[in-house]
Design a protein around this motif. Sequence first.
Motif, PDB file in Angstrom:
ATOM      1  N   LYS A   1      -8.604 -37.471  24.089  1.00 26.73           N
ATOM      2  CA  LYS A   1      -7.607 -38.226  23.570  1.00 26.73           C
ATOM      3  C   LYS A   1      -7.779 -38.609  21.865  1.00 26.73           C
ATOM      4  CE  LYS A   1      -5.952 -40.384  27.906  1.00 26.73           C
ATOM      5  NZ  LYS A   1      -5.817 -41.428  28.691  1.00 26.73           N
TER       6      LYS A   1
ATOM      7  N   GLU B   1      -4.258 -38.302  20.885  1.00 30.38           N
ATOM      8  CA  GLU B   1      -3.385 -39.391  20.546  1.00 30.38           C
ATOM      9  C   GLU B   1      -3.837 -39.806  19.470  1.00 30.38           C
ATOM     10  OE1 GLU B   1      -3.651 -42.560  23.526  1.00 30.38           O
ATOM     11  OE2 GLU B   1      -2.752 -41.251  25.088  1.00 30.38           O
ATOM     12  N   ARG B   2      -5.033 -39.640  18.662  1.00 33.67           N
ATOM     13  CA  ARG B   2      -5.457 -40.121  17.699  1.00 33.67           C
ATOM     14  C   ARG B   2      -6.183 -38.964  16.887  1.00 33.67           C
ATOM     15  NH1 ARG B   2      -9.396 -45.105  17.950  1.00 33.67           N
ATOM     16  NH2 ARG B   2      -8.797 -45.386  16.026  1.00 33.67           N
TER      17      ARG B   2
ATOM     18  N   ARG C   1       1.754 -36.143  22.268  1.00 30.13           N
ATOM     19  CA  ARG C   1       1.210 -37.679  22.428  1.00 30.13           C
ATOM     20  C   ARG C   1       0.601 -38.507  21.363  1.00 30.13           C
ATOM     21  NH1 ARG C   1      -1.632 -37.300  28.496  1.00 30.13           N
ATOM     22  NH2 ARG C   1       0.100 -36.233  29.330  1.00 30.13           N
TER      23      ARG C   1
ATOM     24  N   ARG D   1      -0.434 -40.319  18.354  1.00 33.74           N
ATOM     25  CA  ARG D   1      -0.182 -42.045  17.820  1.00 33.74           C
ATOM     26  C   ARG D   1      -0.550 -42.047  16.306  1.00 33.74           C
ATOM     27  NH1 ARG D   1      -2.347 -45.748  19.805  1.00 33.74           N
ATOM     28  NH2 ARG D   1      -3.784 -44.678  21.180  1.00 33.74           N
TER      29      ARG D   1
ATOM     30  N   TYR E   1       5.714 -40.830  19.410  1.00 25.91           N
ATOM     31  CA  TYR E   1       5.125 -41.970  19.487  1.00 25.91           C
ATOM     32  C   TYR E   1       4.099 -42.311  17.991  1.00 25.91           C
ATOM     33  CZ  TYR E   1       6.272 -40.775  24.162  1.00 25.91           C
ATOM     34  OH  TYR E   1       6.881 -40.496  25.332  1.00 25.91           O
TER      35      TYR E   1
END
Length: 223
Positions: A12, A36-37, A58, A60, A134
């Motif tokens: 993630k 996500e990152r 996803r 962010r 997101y």
Amino acid sequence: VSVGLDGLSSIKELLLSENYFYGTIPNAIRSLVRLERLHLDANRLFGTIPDDILSLVRLRELKLSHNTQERRCFRDSECGLFFADYRGEGLCCNGNNRRTVCSDGTGVEIGTPHFCLTQALRGTIPAGFGNTPYINVLEMSNNLLTGIIPLEIGSLSRIEVLDLTNNTLTGSIPSALGTLVNTAVLLQGNDMIRARNTDEMIAPLSLCYNVRGFDLFHDPMWC
């Protein structure tokens, strides 16, 4: 940055800021489907930002800032290639400090008796941010990005920081950014900012009045 990412599809976070990684961002980044990152800022990356990054639905946080280095010149012997044999491809050279400097062909200049390299992320900001709803942090400052700001960035309703400072972007500032009412929008230091000493309105009124974090010249009274 290694292209051996296929076995990391479950991670993630990929946080690689402030290292000495050099090379291009591999298209295999698309295999990190749960990411996500993604932090690749403050490295020595070069080439373009692949469209494949925008397949990471996803995502962010995307941080790609500070991937440009000062222009450096090398003798052909330090690059392992004679000037006459160079055909416009990417090039890596090693100077007296033995640190490798690489660039794609766009960042290579030939000036006998030297090759001069400007290592940087360059090219346009990829379109297609509608696929990454997101995102709340998008940082691409201090590179050599060109072209316009994609309109789709205005649709990122969750974004809190948009930092595109100190690139070579052109065109107008899209009025779509006026919807980012809770966002710090940082655009200083781009070619499109040309009118500070005139009466021209270089940013749409919706952006000036609606976006509290909008900053052109570190001067909240000027728009």
